[in-house]
Design a protein around this motif. Structure first.
Motif, mmCIF file in Angstrom:
data_model
loop_
_atom_site.group_PDB
_atom_site.id
_atom_site.type_symbol
_atom_site.label_atom_id
_atom_site.label_comp_id
_atom_site.label_asym_id
_atom_site.label_seq_id
_atom_site.Cartn_x
_atom_site.Cartn_y
_atom_site.Cartn_z
ATOM 1 N N ASP A 156 62.653 40.364 43.055
ATOM 2 C CA ASP A 156 62.172 38.997 42.851
ATOM 3 C C ASP A 156 60.912 38.737 43.655
ATOM 4 O O ASP A 156 59.971 38.074 43.180
ATOM 5 N N ASP A 157 60.868 39.258 44.889
ATOM 6 C CA ASP A 157 59.672 39.102 45.722
ATOM 7 C C ASP A 157 58.464 39.747 45.067
ATOM 8 O O ASP A 157 57.352 39.192 45.108
ATOM 9 N N HIS A 158 58.650 40.917 44.477
ATOM 10 C CA HIS A 158 57.528 41.611 43.840
ATOM 11 C C HIS A 158 56.914 40.773 42.734
ATOM 12 O O HIS A 158 55.681 40.661 42.623
ATOM 13 N N VAL A 159 57.770 40.169 41.904
ATOM 14 C CA VAL A 159 57.252 39.330 40.824
ATOM 15 C C VAL A 159 56.493 38.142 41.397
ATOM 16 O O VAL A 159 55.371 37.832 40.974
ATOM 17 N N ARG A 160 57.097 37.464 42.364
ATOM 18 C CA ARG A 160 56.458 36.280 42.951
ATOM 19 C C ARG A 160 55.127 36.634 43.607
ATOM 20 O O ARG A 160 54.110 35.958 43.382
ATOM 21 N N LEU A 161 55.101 37.696 44.408
ATOM 22 C CA LEU A 161 53.882 38.060 45.134
ATOM 23 C C LEU A 161 52.807 38.593 44.193
ATOM 24 O O LEU A 161 51.607 38.376 44.428
ATOM 25 N N ALA A 162 53.216 39.280 43.133
ATOM 26 C CA ALA A 162 52.235 39.773 42.174
ATOM 27 C C ALA A 162 51.521 38.617 41.482
ATOM 28 O O ALA A 162 50.296 38.628 41.310
ATOM 29 N N ILE A 163 52.289 37.594 41.079
ATOM 30 C CA ILE A 163 51.680 36.443 40.431
ATOM 31 C C ILE A 163 50.773 35.701 41.408
ATOM 32 O O ILE A 163 49.647 35.303 41.072
ATOM 33 N N GLU A 164 51.246 35.506 42.646
ATOM 34 C CA GLU A 164 50.430 34.826 43.655
ATOM 35 C C GLU A 164 49.128 35.579 43.913
ATOM 36 O O GLU A 164 48.078 34.962 44.124
ATOM 37 N N GLN A 165 49.200 36.890 43.897
ATOM 38 C CA GLN A 165 48.015 37.696 44.197
ATOM 39 C C GLN A 165 46.895 37.455 43.206
ATOM 40 O O GLN A 165 45.716 37.502 43.560
ATOM 41 N N HIS A 166 47.241 37.176 41.970
ATOM 42 C CA HIS A 166 46.216 37.028 40.935
ATOM 43 C C HIS A 166 45.679 35.607 40.828
ATOM 44 O O HIS A 166 44.682 35.385 40.144
ATOM 45 N N HIS A 167 46.298 34.647 41.503
ATOM 46 C CA HIS A 167 45.744 33.303 41.516
ATOM 47 C C HIS A 167 44.475 33.288 42.373
ATOM 48 O O HIS A 167 44.462 33.771 43.499
ATOM 49 N N GLY A 168 43.411 32.753 41.814
ATOM 50 C CA GLY A 168 42.166 32.674 42.554
ATOM 51 C C GLY A 168 41.391 33.969 42.607
ATOM 52 O O GLY A 168 40.348 34.052 43.262
ATOM 53 N N HIS A 169 41.889 34.996 41.916
ATOM 54 C CA HIS A 169 41.182 36.279 41.887
ATOM 55 C C HIS A 169 39.900 36.136 41.091
ATOM 56 O O HIS A 169 39.856 35.453 40.066
ATOM 57 N N SER A 170 38.835 36.804 41.536
ATOM 58 C CA SER A 170 37.530 36.672 40.876
ATOM 59 C C SER A 170 37.549 37.229 39.462
ATOM 60 O O SER A 170 36.751 36.822 38.609
ATOM 61 N N GLY A 171 38.462 38.164 39.193
ATOM 62 C CA GLY A 171 38.534 38.739 37.860
ATOM 63 C C GLY A 171 37.628 39.921 37.644
ATOM 64 O O GLY A 171 37.680 40.571 36.595
ATOM 65 N N HIS A 172 36.788 40.244 38.622
ATOM 66 C CA HIS A 172 35.855 41.360 38.454
ATOM 67 C C HIS A 172 36.476 42.651 38.955
ATOM 68 O O HIS A 172 37.201 42.662 39.953
ATOM 69 N N ASN A 173 36.215 43.759 38.247
ATOM 70 C CA ASN A 173 36.573 45.084 38.738
ATOM 71 C C ASN A 173 35.609 46.099 38.136
ATOM 72 O O ASN A 173 34.651 45.731 37.454
ATOM 73 N N GLN A 174 35.858 47.386 38.354
ATOM 74 C CA GLN A 174 34.867 48.382 37.960
ATOM 75 C C GLN A 174 34.808 48.631 36.457
ATOM 76 O O GLN A 174 33.885 49.316 36.003
ATOM 77 N N PHE A 175 35.724 48.085 35.677
ATOM 78 C CA PHE A 175 35.508 48.128 34.227
ATOM 79 C C PHE A 175 34.214 47.403 33.860
ATOM 80 O O PHE A 175 33.572 47.736 32.855
ATOM 81 N N ASP A 176 33.822 46.408 34.665
ATOM 82 C CA ASP A 176 32.586 45.676 34.389
ATOM 83 C C ASP A 176 31.348 46.541 34.577
ATOM 84 O O ASP A 176 30.249 46.148 34.174
#
Length: 383
Positions: A7-27
């Protein structure tokens, strides 16, 4: 404790992506546009084949969760969406079931809700061959993922600290089960040297699962009483870097990690992946909008993939490896450090008259080889 950790993994994974810039090396990977490369939509197929496996689409719902009541409900919904969209799905780590059979239903639901779909079981590299067969049997799985995750285990409070046995155990599992074995990372990438070793161990395919998506070292550090492993954030290679590093290898590759939209899918396919998975993005859609929203997202992705292949002149996903790619920024620096010439990627269609492959300018002799081996002798160096 295992159920709470899931349950912690799901919660922390979702929290991690909030506010993320969205950029990575695919760009840092772009297609060279050929304005007359397009073909007719009815000519396009999304089917992909690797390791004796054929999927009708080159995308899949990658490993996420299971082991608790909450995550079992998530698996039920994911399986329903996979069934309705016709895409493969992977279980989260089944270690919880192997330790406590009472949570079997939280994984078994993947098959119950998706009786005719392609389902992958998932175990870790310390699992015995007998338990690997148990995991496959529970899901009536079509393939088995073995996840390797040293950068996650290291900051995990209850994580493994002994890794030397992993290669031998992977070899034993690959020999013991009757379904194809796919080894995957969990977000830190598989290097060229690792892929070569996996091939020697009898693995049928590998999911490079690079940096750019969910950072499990960061998640495990967040579960510690003192977050003293913060310096591991961002450890490893990006998915795009891993695919570049493996250009002339024969082991079939899958790609996940930082896949945000259909353009990232076609980028990964053009870099040699046979299929592309996503986890966190699909999970966010499911939690925000329910099963109907995820089905809509998956079917939209499939439609957009067909549209992009039509524009790029790729009749099949494998044909995307004939398209010209430009590599920029830090990813180009990575190529220089690893002895990879990115100019070869930018010159794959050649300048000969069109030969019916849909790529506008033609490909020239030998340029039509599909998959990860299209740039043979690209690096000019031994592993």
């Amino acid at each position: 404790m295992s159920a709470q950790r899931k349950d912690d993994h799901v919660r922390l994974a979702i929290e991690q992506h909030h506010g993320h810039s969205g950029h990575n090396q695919f760009d840092q990977v772009s297609f060279l546009h050929h304005a007359l490369a397009g073909i007719d939509r009815p000519e396009v197929s999304l089917a992909t084949t690797f390791a004796g496996i054929t999927w009708q689409a080159p995308i899949y719902i990658n490993a996420m969760t299971g082991g608790s009541a909450k995550t079992g409900a998530i698996n039920r919904d994911l399986a329903t969406a996979a069934r309705e969209a016709g895409v493969p799905i992977a279980s989260g780590s089944m270690n919880a079931y192997l330790k406590d059979p009472s949570c079997a239903g939280t994984f078994r639901v993947l098959r119950e809700e998706n009786p005719h779909g392609f389902v992958m079981a998932n175990i870790n590299a310390t699992t015995t061959a007998g338990n690997a067969r148990r995991a496959v049997d529970l899901l009536e799985a079509n393939a088995l993922q073995i996840h390797i995750n040293t950068a996650q285990e290291t900051p995990m409070p209850e994580g493994d600290r002994s890794f030397a046995s992993w290669p031998g155990q992977i070899e034993k599992i690959a020999a013991a089960v009757e379904v194809p074995v796919i080894v995957k990372e969990v977000g830190n990438g598989l290097s060229r040297q690792t892929l070569l070793r996996l091939q020697d161990l009898g693995v049928r395919a590998a999911d490079v699962s690079g940096r750019g998506g969910t950072d499990f070292a960061r998640i495990e550090n967040g579960r510690r009483e003192v977050a003293d492993y913060a310096y591991l954030r961002g450890w490893g290679q990006s998915t795009a870097a891993c695919l570049l590093d493996a250009q002339d290898l024969t082991l079939p590759l899958l790609a996940s990690g930082g896949v945000r939209h259909p353009l990232d899918v076609v980028r990964a396919l053009a870099l040699g992946a046979r299929a592309v998975g996503s986890s966190a993005g699909f999970l966010r859609t499911l939690l925000d909008g329910g099963v109907p929203a995820l089905i809509t997202q998956l079917t939209s992705w499939l439609d957009q993939l067909a549209a992009l292949q039509t524009m790029l002149g790729a009749r099949t996903p494998a044909d995307l490896t004939r398209c010209d790619l430009l590599v920029h920024g830090e990813l180009r620096d990575f190529c220089a450090d690893r002895g990879i010439d990115p100019r070869r990627l930018a010159q794959r269609t050649g300048t000969t008259p069109g030969n019916g492959n849909g790529n506008g300018n033609g490909t020239g002799p030998g340029a039509g080889a599909a998959g990860a081996g299209v740039l043979n002798e690209m690096t000019g160096s031994t592993p």
